[in-house]
Design an enzyme around this catalytic site. Structure first.
Site, PDB file in Angstrom:
ATOM      1  N   ARG A 102      11.603 -30.578 -26.594  1.00 55.91           N
ATOM      2  CA  ARG A 102      11.513 -31.297 -27.864  1.00 55.91           C
ATOM      3  C   ARG A 102      11.260 -30.337 -29.020  1.00 55.91           C
ATOM      4  NH1 ARG A 102       6.738 -34.886 -25.446  1.00 55.91           N
ATOM      5  NH2 ARG A 102       7.933 -34.377 -23.587  1.00 55.91           N
ATOM      6  N   LYS A 112       4.424 -24.259 -14.561  1.00 54.97           N
ATOM      7  CA  LYS A 112       4.790 -25.262 -13.552  1.00 54.97           C
ATOM      8  C   LYS A 112       4.368 -24.791 -12.165  1.00 54.97           C
ATOM      9  CE  LYS A 112       8.978 -27.009 -15.867  1.00 54.97           C
ATOM     10  NZ  LYS A 112       8.591 -28.426 -15.993  1.00 54.97           N
TER      11      LYS A 112
HETATM   12  N1  BES Z   1      12.625 -29.397 -18.368  1.00 51.57           N
HETATM   13  C1  BES Z   1      11.471 -30.210 -18.172  1.00 51.57           C
HETATM   14  C2  BES Z   1      11.828 -31.621 -17.704  1.00 51.57           C
HETATM   15  C3  BES Z   1      12.244 -31.780 -16.273  1.00 51.57           C
HETATM   16  C4  BES Z   1      11.312 -31.695 -15.252  1.00 51.57           C
HETATM   17  C5  BES Z   1      13.528 -32.077 -15.956  1.00 51.57           C
HETATM   18  C6  BES Z   1      11.706 -31.882 -13.945  1.00 51.57           C
HETATM   19  C7  BES Z   1      13.923 -32.289 -14.654  1.00 51.57           C
HETATM   20  C8  BES Z   1      13.009 -32.179 -13.644  1.00 51.57           C
HETATM   21  C9  BES Z   1      10.700 -30.335 -19.471  1.00 51.57           C
HETATM   22  O1  BES Z   1      10.715 -29.235 -20.295  1.00 51.57           O
HETATM   23  C10 BES Z   1       9.278 -30.578 -19.092  1.00 51.57           C
HETATM   24  O2  BES Z   1       8.678 -29.720 -18.513  1.00 51.57           O
HETATM   25  N2  BES Z   1       8.756 -31.762 -19.430  1.00 51.57           N
HETATM   26  C11 BES Z   1       7.428 -32.115 -19.091  1.00 51.57           C
HETATM   27  C12 BES Z   1       6.830 -32.815 -20.261  1.00 51.57           C
HETATM   28  C13 BES Z   1       5.348 -33.049 -20.119  1.00 51.57           C
HETATM   29  C14 BES Z   1       4.612 -31.736 -20.195  1.00 51.57           C
HETATM   30  C15 BES Z   1       4.913 -33.979 -21.209  1.00 51.57           C
HETATM   31  C16 BES Z   1       7.483 -33.013 -17.857  1.00 51.57           C
HETATM   32  O3  BES Z   1       8.381 -33.859 -17.771  1.00 51.57           O
HETATM   33  O4  BES Z   1       6.651 -32.835 -16.985  1.00 51.57           O
HETATM   34 MN    MN Z   2       9.176 -27.822 -19.763  1.00 61.39          MN
END
Ligand code: BES
Ligand code: MN
Ligand code: ZN
Length: 482
Positions: free
Chosen positions: A337, A263
């Site tokens: 997931r 990230k």
């Molecule tokens: N934990 C995150 C989701 C999240 C992001 C929650 C920002 C709250 C704020 C999750 O594991 C994630 O990174 N999801 C990705 C999925 C994507 C790679 C398909 C996302 O939402 O960017």
């Molecule tokens: Mn994630």
């Protein structure tokens, strides 16, 4: 936070000695012959207290009353939503003065749900994080007295509200702790501490057991970190053994860096909150220990960190889940997931009457619903109805989201049975469609709490949601069991 329930009508409320008296007034306020009743009647008649939920009138040293400050709070029909509006407006008004003794009184006998909403709204305002602060500020409003004209009838609702607040505060506490103070092992200890209460059992599995179960998706996420994974299993046994349990599955990523699909740095600290699903399961169990309802509940928490390392799972790797389905991990940041899918397969062994997973799953859900409502996905009508009811009565709101099969198209790949990501459009829904493939022979629901579980910015902190929602839902199973 502590509460005391008092038997007070409007006349007696006027004699209540405190720093601030919050007097909730409904549309059918009955005028009487006491200084407080007269004052209220005049305020309503003059229009100084508008007939709009959340309207306030602030009065300093009101004549003939025992309180130092009186705040009249309009709650109109007195339904949970308006009580929440009124109490949060009133708290915002008085919070800066840090009052010590606050009393809150209802002019009319409230319904149980409205009383509970008043308690959780008060508690939300008074919580202070202390765990890693060397000289923390003491909590304001450590004890609030709540006056109703019919105390004897409100005992059960009051107990439920107090338990909900305890559960919410436990969830907040764990969610707020930084990731180095809330590792999978720490969460496991928190679960084991709950198991000291009657009717609760806790089992914690480590790497060996998880490997033996074949949880290849969970293992793939965990293997980038030196911090040992834990699979936490909680049981609350309040009904005979034969009665099928409700299973709650909480995402327990104690820190989500994204893994190799790392990230960006900005706000990455907030990914310590990626275990808010897990924290909400702990919170519900805390409330169950206090309420001892006649139901069976199982809590499952797959807990690990998601970090990049030479041992981490790589984009394009294919792993085999516990269900036997193979998964192409195209993005290591779609890790929630992966840990949940194996837990959903594991849940099948309890022959559940319902399974609900709770996860800070997608940024897309934050875009879709913001922080007001959690996303709720389910193809089961009875569960959807029960969840909508729980949403309204707890005021811990959620909203139904779709699960059309067409949304699963993007998860197709030539290299495995399913990919772990689709494109950006409908990202909260494609994530839910991924999970749905791993649900067994049971009614299933999924709560995406990415927007509701914590607040960013100046008021950064966990909300303790959706403990209130889940508690209402789980307790509704008690009444529908027979
Ligand atoms: N934990 C995150 C989701 C999240 C992001 C929650 C920002 C709250 C704020 C999750 O594991 C994630 O990174 N999801 C990705 C999925 C994507 C790679 C398909 C996302 O939402 O960017
Ligand atoms: Mn994630
Ligand atoms: Zn995550």
């Amino acid at each position: 936070m502590n509460f005391e329930l008092l038997d007070l009508d409007v006349v007696q409320a006027g004699h209540e000695k405190c720093d601030v008296l919050l007097m909730l007034l409904s549309s059918n306020f009955k005028t009487g012959r006491s200084p407080l009743s007269t004052l209220v009647s005049k305020a309503l008649k003059s229009g100084d207290l508008a007939d709009k939920p959340g309207s306030l009138l602030d009065i300093y040293r009101p004549a003939g009353l025992a309180c130092a400050r009186l705040v009249l709070v309009q709650v109109s029909d007195g339904k949970p939503a308006n009580v929440r509006k009124g109490v949060s407006a009133a708290i915002a008004l008085i919070k800066a003065s840090r009052p010590k003794q606050v009393s809150l009184c209802f002019d009319q006998a409230p319904d149980g749900q409205s009383l509970q909403v008043a308690l959780s709204t008060l508690a939300a305002a008074s919580y202070v994080y202390t765990a890693t602060v060397s000289k923390p500020e003491p909590r304001s409003m450590a004890l609030v007295k709540v006056g109703v004209p019919n105390r004897a009838d409100m005992a059960a609702a009051f107990a439920q509200g107090v338990a909900a607040v305890s559960g919410i505060e436990l969830a907040k506490e764990w969610a707020n702790r930084p990731a180095n103070h809330a590792t999978p092992s720490h969460l496991a200890h928190a679960a084991q501490a709950l198991a000291k209460s009657p009717r609760i059992k806790c089992k914690v599995m480590g790497l060996k057991e998880v490997e033996k179960l074949g949880m290849g998706a969970f293992l793939a996420v965990a293997k980038g970190s030196a911090e040992p994974l834990k699979f936490i299993e909680l049981h609350y046994k309040g009904a005979p053994k034969g009665q099928p349990p409700v299973v709650l599955v909480g995402k327990g990523i104690t820190f989500d860096s994204g893994g190799i699909s790392i990230k960006p740095a900005a706000e990455m600290d907030e990914m310590k909150y990626d275990m808010c699903g897990a924290a909400s399961v702990l919170g519900v169990f805390k409330a169950l220990t206090m309420l001892q309802p006649d139901i069976n509940v199982v809590g499952l928490i797959p807990a690990c960190e998601n970090l990049p390392s030479s041992r981490a799972v790589k984009p394009g790797d294919v792993v085999t889940s516990m269900s036997g389905q193979t998964i192409e991990i195209l993005n290591t940041d779609a890790e929630g997931r992966l840990v949940l899918c194996d837990a959903l397969t594991y849940a099948e062994r309890f022959k559940p009457r319902a399974v609900v997973d709770i996860a800070t799953l997608t940024g897309a859900c934050v875009i879709a619903l913001g922080g007001v409502r959690s996303g709720f996905f389910s193809s089961d009508e009875a569960m959807s109805a029960a969840m909508a009811q729980a949403s309204a009565s707890s005021q811990d709101l959620c909203w139904p989201m779709p699960l059309d099969d067409d949304y699963a198209e993007g998860l197709k790949t030539s290299y495995a049975d399913v990919a772990n990501v689709a494109g950006r459009p409908g990202g909260a829904i494609t994530a839910a469609k991924f999970l749905q493939r791993f649900t067994g022979n049971y009614p299933w629901g999924h709560l995406d709490i990415a927007g509701s579980a914590w607040k960013s910015g100046a008021a950064k902190g966990a909300t303790g949601r959706p403990v209130g929602l889940l508690l209402h839902y789980v307790l509704s199973m008690q009444t529908s069991a027979t």
